[in-house]
Design a protein around this motif. Sequence first.
Motif, PDB file in Angstrom:
ATOM      1  N   THR A 256      41.831  -1.984   7.195  1.00  0.00           N
ATOM      2  CA  THR A 256      41.698  -0.683   7.841  1.00  0.00           C
ATOM      3  C   THR A 256      42.499  -0.606   9.138  1.00  0.00           C
ATOM      4  N   THR A 257      42.571  -1.703   9.882  1.00  0.00           N
ATOM      5  CA  THR A 257      43.320  -1.700  11.134  1.00  0.00           C
ATOM      6  C   THR A 257      44.783  -1.354  10.898  1.00  0.00           C
ATOM      7  N   ALA A 258      45.344  -1.857   9.808  1.00  0.00           N
ATOM      8  CA  ALA A 258      46.735  -1.518   9.473  1.00  0.00           C
ATOM      9  C   ALA A 258      46.884  -0.019   9.267  1.00  0.00           C
ATOM     10  N   GLY A 259      45.879   0.599   8.649  1.00  0.00           N
ATOM     11  CA  GLY A 259      45.934   2.044   8.441  1.00  0.00           C
ATOM     12  C   GLY A 259      45.902   2.825   9.742  1.00  0.00           C
ATOM     13  N   ILE A 260      45.071   2.386  10.690  1.00  0.00           N
ATOM     14  CA  ILE A 260      45.025   3.037  12.004  1.00  0.00           C
ATOM     15  C   ILE A 260      46.382   2.887  12.692  1.00  0.00           C
ATOM     16  N   ASN A 261      47.033   1.736  12.507  1.00  0.00           N
ATOM     17  CA  ASN A 261      48.337   1.508  13.109  1.00  0.00           C
ATOM     18  C   ASN A 261      49.421   2.409  12.528  1.00  0.00           C
TER      19      ASN A 261
ATOM     20  N   GLU B   2      46.945  12.583  25.147  1.00  0.00           N
ATOM     21  CA  GLU B   2      45.597  12.021  25.077  1.00  0.00           C
ATOM     22  C   GLU B   2      45.189  11.748  23.634  1.00  0.00           C
ATOM     23  N   VAL B   3      44.465  10.640  23.475  1.00  0.00           N
ATOM     24  CA  VAL B   3      43.812  10.304  22.211  1.00  0.00           C
ATOM     25  C   VAL B   3      42.318  10.222  22.496  1.00  0.00           C
ATOM     26  N   ILE B   4      41.505  10.835  21.661  1.00  0.00           N
ATOM     27  CA  ILE B   4      40.049  10.792  21.833  1.00  0.00           C
ATOM     28  C   ILE B   4      39.437   9.931  20.746  1.00  0.00           C
TER      29      ILE B   4
ATOM     30  N   ALA C 140      38.777  -1.982  15.438  1.00  0.00           N
ATOM     31  CA  ALA C 140      39.898  -1.490  14.622  1.00  0.00           C
ATOM     32  C   ALA C 140      40.376  -0.124  15.076  1.00  0.00           C
ATOM     33  N   ASN C 141      39.452   0.689  15.624  1.00  0.00           N
ATOM     34  CA  ASN C 141      39.815   2.022  16.084  1.00  0.00           C
ATOM     35  C   ASN C 141      39.894   2.100  17.609  1.00  0.00           C
ATOM     36  N   ILE C 142      40.071   0.964  18.255  1.00  0.00           N
ATOM     37  CA  ILE C 142      40.211   0.938  19.716  1.00  0.00           C
ATOM     38  C   ILE C 142      41.584   0.390  20.115  1.00  0.00           C
ATOM     39  N   TYR C 143      41.850  -0.849  19.720  1.00  0.00           N
ATOM     40  CA  TYR C 143      43.056  -1.530  20.210  1.00  0.00           C
ATOM     41  C   TYR C 143      44.365  -0.860  19.815  1.00  0.00           C
ATOM     42  N   PRO C 144      44.505  -0.319  18.604  1.00  0.00           N
ATOM     43  CA  PRO C 144      45.773   0.347  18.280  1.00  0.00           C
ATOM     44  C   PRO C 144      46.087   1.523  19.217  1.00  0.00           C
TER      45      PRO C 144
END
Length: 365
Positions: free
Chosen positions: A83-88, A101-103, A111-115
């Motif tokens: 999933t992290t790859a998908g967020i990237n 801005e990103v919320i 996974a939905n923080i660091y990218p």
Amino acid sequence: MNKQEIEKFRKEIPLLSEKIYLDNAAMGALHNTVVNRIQNFHIERQIKGSNFPAWWGVVEETRKFIANWINAKPEEITYLWNTTAGINVASQGLELTDGDEVIIPDKEFPANIYPWLALKEKGVKTKIVPFENNELTAEHIIAMVTERTKVISVSWVSATNGNKIDIQTLGRYCKENNIFFVVDAIQGFAMTELDLAKCYVDLLVSGFYKWAMGPDGVSFVYINEKSMDKLKMPWIGWASMENPFEYERVEYLLSKSARRYETGNMNFSAISGVNETLSLLQPMQKEIYHRVARLTQRLRKGIDAIPSLTLLSPTSNESGITLFSGRGIETFERNNFKVNFRSGIRVSPHFYNTEEEIDRFLNHL
């Protein structure tokens, strides 16, 4: 789904003979047919060698399974490794610049923080929306939007306490306000209904090793066909091309579908396992959703009735994850209960769990 059908299904999951397994939010239990499918792939390869046409055939068949499950088009589905790859794909693919801005919600899985935090060097600001009374709604997120907001990225179901965000409302708002909408669906996919014909999402990603009871090391990403050209390519490979199997003809012609994010050969054995588990679960889809909701409701009501415990999950929505105050997870393991610790005790039953198991757990508490 009657008791006899559930018992028959349970007999094909060896883990359930060892313990009361209530940790599907971490990793789902593996069914014998899924394990056998993966093993048979490797045995056949060991004995017969490569069979790429058949393997790629399973890749495409499974792509259709996934699309059908979420009511999307196969052309909008691509495979990645997690999933992290998908967020990237979103964080690295969008043209975000200084001041944008990103919320994201509070209590997110990393996974939905660091990218998104990685974009700080570009001057992109990540805003975190706090929970209120263990709950976070679409309205809470919308209230944080400014004219600089370019992306909203959420976990559909919180891995921490099971909070479920109304992505239909949030998606409609994002579409109307030209905000790119990203959803990490891994804690909801195959546990509760996901119909992308009813809600607008630009990019959605999920793995299969939790509620879908499949193998790890493979994920799918849905990219709305109307959003695909908004994303730069973070990587390129031969499988990204429109004609990937014409090896001797070099022609840079990017696939028009989400397949453009597939760089080369797949995790064929894992995808065969995904094919098997989705085939196994798909006829029971609606029943799975209803049963997980009923078991969770039984669990939460029981926890709420114990004066010494505090329920830390929202009572206004349903998911498969329940969090309550408590420490000392060792006592559960000694009594053959498999649960998890996330700022409290996290319990996540699946449809194959029984009412008796929920009651035994509550009696233990």
